[in-house]
Design a protein around this motif. Structure first.
Motif, PDB file in Angstrom:
ATOM      1  N   TYR A   1       0.834  -1.203   0.000  1.00  0.00           N
ATOM      2  CA  TYR A   1       0.000   0.000   0.000  1.00  0.00           C
ATOM      3  C   TYR A   1       0.870   1.254   0.000  1.00  0.00           C
ATOM      4  CZ  TYR A   1      -3.964  -3.029   1.265  1.00  0.00           C
ATOM      5  OH  TYR A   1      -4.942  -3.990   1.278  1.00  0.00           O
ATOM      6  N   TYR A   2       1.911   1.231   0.820  1.00  0.00           N
ATOM      7  CA  TYR A   2       2.806   2.390   0.901  1.00  0.00           C
ATOM      8  C   TYR A   2       3.602   2.550  -0.397  1.00  0.00           C
ATOM      9  CZ  TYR A   2       1.815   2.320   5.898  1.00  0.00           C
ATOM     10  OH  TYR A   2       1.191   2.341   7.117  1.00  0.00           O
TER      11      TYR A   2
ATOM     12  N   ARG B   1       0.541   9.626   3.253  1.00  0.00           N
ATOM     13  CA  ARG B   1       0.510   8.167   3.431  1.00  0.00           C
ATOM     14  C   ARG B   1       0.038   7.807   4.839  1.00  0.00           C
ATOM     15  NH1 ARG B   1       5.590   8.417   0.675  1.00  0.00           N
ATOM     16  NH2 ARG B   1       6.713   7.968   2.622  1.00  0.00           N
TER      17      ARG B   1
ATOM     18  N   ILE C   1      -3.426   6.049   4.651  1.00  0.00           N
ATOM     19  CA  ILE C   1      -3.201   4.597   4.704  1.00  0.00           C
ATOM     20  C   ILE C   1      -3.080   4.108   6.146  1.00  0.00           C
ATOM     21  CG2 ILE C   1      -1.656   2.714   4.058  1.00  0.00           C
ATOM     22  CD1 ILE C   1      -0.851   4.338   1.608  1.00  0.00           C
TER      23      ILE C   1
END
Length: 213
Positions: free
Chosen positions: A110-111, A124, A128
């Motif tokens: 995801y990052y 982020r 996230i």
């Protein structure tokens, strides 16, 4: 609580980002977990006492001519600040450990994808980390709120009866005033408040099933 949450998030982020020395940093941050409530209170008493470290430092720097009575019966605000500092130092590590475990479950993909699309560190974190950290945040906040309403030994060490708290009042009714009925009612009040806050945070930080990792 807000200060502890912010510090726990910062500490957990630092630990999670470390490539080397992660275990050492985690152990250092978690040292207060091995200290009891009363021991933490006594440590901070040694700092704020008339002959404690803070007065010694202020006298050595020439800021004060004689020791300041930080924890006197007329200094409720100072006692409150001392108790808050002791609790922040002692209990932030509990939340930090839970958040570190939660961050470890977030897939790195995801990052990496967010970084490819130009998302900066803060974006982020907000887009996230925080959303996917909801289950851990839920657990950490609920646990800390419940423990906050049970604070007793730290207050007893630093303020005695000068700073009344719910658990301290329960103790006084039970053992000093020998009134078990009022003590039981006070304990039930603490239980009701804890359940109320638990349900509130379960609702506010509810995680949809389809959003779970």
């Amino acid at each position: 609580m807000p200060i502890q949450l912010a510090m726990a998030l910062l500490m957990a982020s630092v630990v999670s980002r470390l490539e080397s020395g992660r275990s050492a940093a985690l152990y250092i941050f978690a040292i207060p977990l091995g200290i009891s409530d009363l021991a933490a209170g006594l440590i901070w008493l040694a700092i704020f006492d008339q002959s404690g470290f803070l007065n010694t430092l202020l006298s050595g720097l020439g800021i004060v001519d004689r020791p300041v009575m930080f924890l006197g019966y007329q200094s409720k605000l100072t006692i409150f600040i001392a108790v808050a500092l002791a609790e922040i130092w002692r209990a932030t590590a509990i939340m930090m450990v839970i958040l570190v475990a939660g961050m470890g479950l977030i897939p790195k993909e995801y990052y990496e994808a967010a970084e490819v699309f130009g998302a900066g560190p803060w974006k982020r974190f907000v887009r996230i980390t925080l959303p996917l950290l909801r289950p851990s945040l839920q657990t950490a906040i609920i646990l800390r709120v419940i423990l906050a309403f049970e604070v007793f030994a730290v207050v007893a060490a630093l303020g005695g009866t000068n700073l009344p708290v719910l658990m301290g009042e329960t103790y006084n009714w039970q053992f000093t005033l020998q009134d078990r009925n009022v003590a039981a009612a006070s304990a039930l009040l603490i239980l009701a408040i804890s359940i109320g806050f638990t349900l509130f945070f379960l609702r506010v930080l509810r995680v949809p099933k389809e959003a779970r990792i």
